[in-house]
Design an enzyme around this catalytic site. Structure first.
Site, PDB file in Angstrom:
ATOM      1  N   ARG A 163       0.833  -1.218   0.000  1.00 46.91           N
ATOM      2  CA  ARG A 163       0.000   0.000   0.000  1.00 46.91           C
ATOM      3  C   ARG A 163       0.865   1.265   0.000  1.00 46.91           C
ATOM      4  O   ARG A 163       0.492   2.286   0.582  1.00 46.91           O
ATOM      5  CB  ARG A 163      -0.942   0.030   1.213  1.00 46.91           C
ATOM      6  N   SER A 237     -10.777  -1.164   3.076  1.00 43.71           N
ATOM      7  CA  SER A 237     -10.006  -1.290   4.319  1.00 43.71           C
ATOM      8  C   SER A 237      -9.656   0.096   4.824  1.00 43.71           C
ATOM      9  O   SER A 237      -9.104   0.899   4.072  1.00 43.71           O
ATOM     10  CB  SER A 237      -8.691  -2.023   4.069  1.00 43.71           C
ATOM     11  N   GLU A 333      -4.933   3.388   6.187  1.00 48.89           N
ATOM     12  CA  GLU A 333      -4.438   3.389   4.803  1.00 48.89           C
ATOM     13  C   GLU A 333      -5.205   4.433   3.984  1.00 48.89           C
ATOM     14  O   GLU A 333      -4.851   4.733   2.860  1.00 48.89           O
ATOM     15  CB  GLU A 333      -4.537   1.994   4.168  1.00 48.89           C
TER      16      GLU A 333
HETATM   17  N1  EPU Z   1     -10.128 -11.289   9.886  1.00 49.60           N
HETATM   18  C1  EPU Z   1     -10.859 -11.446  11.039  1.00 49.60           C
HETATM   19  N2  EPU Z   1     -11.964 -10.654  11.200  1.00 49.60           N
HETATM   20  C2  EPU Z   1     -12.374  -9.760  10.284  1.00 49.60           C
HETATM   21  C3  EPU Z   1     -11.614  -9.601   9.108  1.00 49.60           C
HETATM   22  C4  EPU Z   1     -10.490 -10.371   8.937  1.00 49.60           C
HETATM   23  O1  EPU Z   1     -10.545 -12.246  11.890  1.00 49.60           O
HETATM   24  O2  EPU Z   1     -13.383  -9.090  10.531  1.00 49.60           O
HETATM   25  C5  EPU Z   1      -8.911 -12.137   9.693  1.00 49.60           C
HETATM   26  C6  EPU Z   1      -9.194 -13.536   9.229  1.00 49.60           C
HETATM   27  O3  EPU Z   1      -8.277 -14.372   9.852  1.00 49.60           O
HETATM   28  C7  EPU Z   1      -8.876 -13.518   7.757  1.00 49.60           C
HETATM   29  C8  EPU Z   1      -7.755 -12.515   7.708  1.00 49.60           C
HETATM   30  O4  EPU Z   1      -8.091 -11.567   8.728  1.00 49.60           O
HETATM   31  O5  EPU Z   1      -8.463 -14.758   7.326  1.00 49.60           O
HETATM   32  C9  EPU Z   1      -7.622 -11.812   6.392  1.00 49.60           C
HETATM   33  O6  EPU Z   1      -8.864 -11.227   6.027  1.00 49.60           O
HETATM   34  P1  EPU Z   1      -9.166 -10.829   4.505  1.00 49.60           P
HETATM   35  O7  EPU Z   1      -8.825 -11.941   3.604  1.00 49.60           O
HETATM   36  O8  EPU Z   1     -10.546 -10.270   4.452  1.00 49.60           O
HETATM   37  O9  EPU Z   1      -8.105  -9.724   4.189  1.00 49.60           O
HETATM   38  P2  EPU Z   1      -7.568  -8.445   4.964  1.00 49.60           P
HETATM   39  O10 EPU Z   1      -6.150  -8.664   5.300  1.00 49.60           O
HETATM   40  O11 EPU Z   1      -8.498  -8.064   6.086  1.00 49.60           O
HETATM   41  C10 EPU Z   1      -6.689  -7.353   2.772  1.00 49.60           C
HETATM   42  C11 EPU Z   1      -6.771  -6.040   2.051  1.00 49.60           C
HETATM   43  C12 EPU Z   1      -8.077  -5.898   1.296  1.00 49.60           C
HETATM   44  C13 EPU Z   1      -8.199  -7.054   0.323  1.00 49.60           C
HETATM   45  C14 EPU Z   1      -8.120  -8.370   1.103  1.00 49.60           C
HETATM   46  C15 EPU Z   1      -8.133  -9.571   0.203  1.00 49.60           C
HETATM   47  C16 EPU Z   1      -5.406  -4.532   3.385  1.00 49.60           C
HETATM   48  C17 EPU Z   1      -5.376  -3.330   4.264  1.00 49.60           C
HETATM   49  N3  EPU Z   1      -6.606  -4.944   2.990  1.00 49.60           N
HETATM   50  O12 EPU Z   1      -7.674  -7.341   3.801  1.00 49.60           O
HETATM   51  O13 EPU Z   1      -8.015  -4.697   0.557  1.00 49.60           O
HETATM   52  O14 EPU Z   1      -9.388  -6.991  -0.412  1.00 49.60           O
HETATM   53  O15 EPU Z   1      -6.876  -8.407   1.845  1.00 49.60           O
HETATM   54  O16 EPU Z   1      -6.917  -9.682  -0.452  1.00 49.60           O
HETATM   55  O17 EPU Z   1      -4.359  -5.060   3.043  1.00 49.60           O
HETATM   56  C18 EPU Z   1      -8.561  -2.381   0.611  1.00 49.60           C
HETATM   57  O18 EPU Z   1      -7.349  -2.161   0.597  1.00 49.60           O
HETATM   58  O19 EPU Z   1      -9.403  -1.449   0.628  1.00 49.60           O
HETATM   59  C19 EPU Z   1      -9.024  -3.749   0.654  1.00 49.60           C
HETATM   60  C20 EPU Z   1     -10.308  -4.068   0.765  1.00 49.60           C
END
Ligand code: EPU
Length: 337
Positions: A163, A237, A333
């Protein structure tokens, strides 16, 4: 140039903010003429693209908003397995991805359905489902906001990170990205490794997904987790996933054996902020106007009638409570204006 324009349609949170001056740019020449007129030196200037990653903290933006709405997608080169495609800054990102997928070009499919425009994509090196913009980025063209000259930035010069790019740091506010060139492949392996992609495909009886099927699967997975900004205001996010040292991680793991984590650079571990926020008890929290999305705790939402300050206040409370519980200060972010 217009005056006193409400920016509500131009920010995905859907907050009211009045721009004192507002100009829409439809061609690169218009942009150059505007810069050379010297008007940007007279006002505080905000370059606005899709407005999907921005938080207006005040009711009034006391300056000039330059809204970039240039259009055009062209094939610059096509040989063997490679295609080089140029997209103008104002093109819609998800539509661009759909276009590439429909042509059978690989390289941006896992970035399907990310709301936003082409010009903003390199600034924070958008990423999702195991892919980042930088993976298919060849170069971009940008215009210097003081002289109106154009400059090409190679991938190395953009200094992409998680990012991150040079446009958020050394060059912040100095250039406006006018177009991006992508290097795409006609044949390439699909990246199915992230999270629940495989599980989703399996549940839907898809064994060897096509490029189009992967694209559609990612759209469906996103749809189930992230709010539709046309209905509920958000900026995706809100926070970045924090990167901590292995030592700090191991201490936490003793207390929370199920803490999810991914390896990062050497000696560092990335922890999902969504998990930290959920564990701190915020998932699904809401008051009248704003809240924490109930399907993805990393997303702060605006239900209507609120202000940017409501989100700022909520974000601070979340940061403080996560820090108190885990000793990690998560950082936004989203860009604050
Ligand atoms: N999780 C939880 N609770 C929640 C959300 C997430 O426990 O409410 C944990 C779970 O263990 C899950 C892990 O977090 O397995 C990862 O969650 P997710 O796959 O939804 O991804 P993220 O790390 O929360 C990132 C990006 C998103 C992107 C997703 C999918 C960032 C800041 N965000 O989210 O990007 O869509 O991965 O690749 O890196 C954005 O930047 O606006 C965005 C939506």
């Amino acid at each position: 140039m217009k005056t006193n324009v409400n920016l509500r349609p131009y920010n995905s949170f859907g907050f009211d903010a009045i721009a004192k001056y507002f100009v829409e740019i439809n061609t690169i020449d218009d942009l150059q003429t505007l810069i050379k007129s010297g008007v940007l030196r007279k006002h505080k200037t905000l370059i606005l693209s899709g407005g999907n990653n921005i938080l207006f903290q005040k009711d009034v933006f006391d300056g000039l908003v330059v809204y970039i709405n240039t259009k055009g997608i062209e094939i610059l080169r096509e040989d063997g397995n490679e295609v080089v495609v140029r997209a103008q800054a104002g093109e819609d990102w998800p539509e661009f991805v759909r276009f590439c997928v429909s042509k059978g070009w690989h390289g941006v499919e896992n970035l399907a359905y990310i709301p936003g425009k082409i010009g903003a994509a390199p600034i924070q090196n958008i990423g999702a489902y195991g892919m980042e913009l930088k993976d298919s980025f060849l170069q971009c063209e940008a215009m210097d906001l003081t002289a109106g000259d154009t400059k090409v930035f190679t991938k190395e010069e953009c200094r992409f990170g998680y990012r991150e790019s040079i446009f958020k740091h050394e060059l912040k506010g100095r250039f406006v990205i006018t177009s991006v060139d992508f290097l795409l492949k006609k044949n390439a392996p699909l990246n199915l490794e992230y999270g629940n992609i495989k599980a989703y495909l399996e549940q839907n009886g898809i064994e060897n997904p096509s490029l189009q099927q992967l694209h559609d699967a990612i759209c469906a997975i996103r749809d189930a987790k992230l709010p539709d900004v046309k209905q509920i205001g958000s900026a995706g996010s809100f926070f970045k996933n924090p990167v901590i040292s292995i030592e700090q991680f191991e201490d936490l793991q003793q207390q929370y054996p199920n803490i999810p984590h991914y390896p990062d650079t050497e000696g560092m571990v990335k922890v999902p902020a969504g998990w930290l926020i959920e564990q701190a008890g915020w998932k699904g929290w809401r008051d009248e106007h704003v809240g924490v999305y109930d399907k993805q705790a990393l997303v702060l939402v605006h239900y209507g009638g609120g202000t940017g300050l409501d989100i700022v206040e909520l974000a601070h409370k979340i940061q403080d409570s996560v820090e108190k519980k885990f000793g990690i200060r998560i950082s936004p972010e989203v860009n604050f204006v």
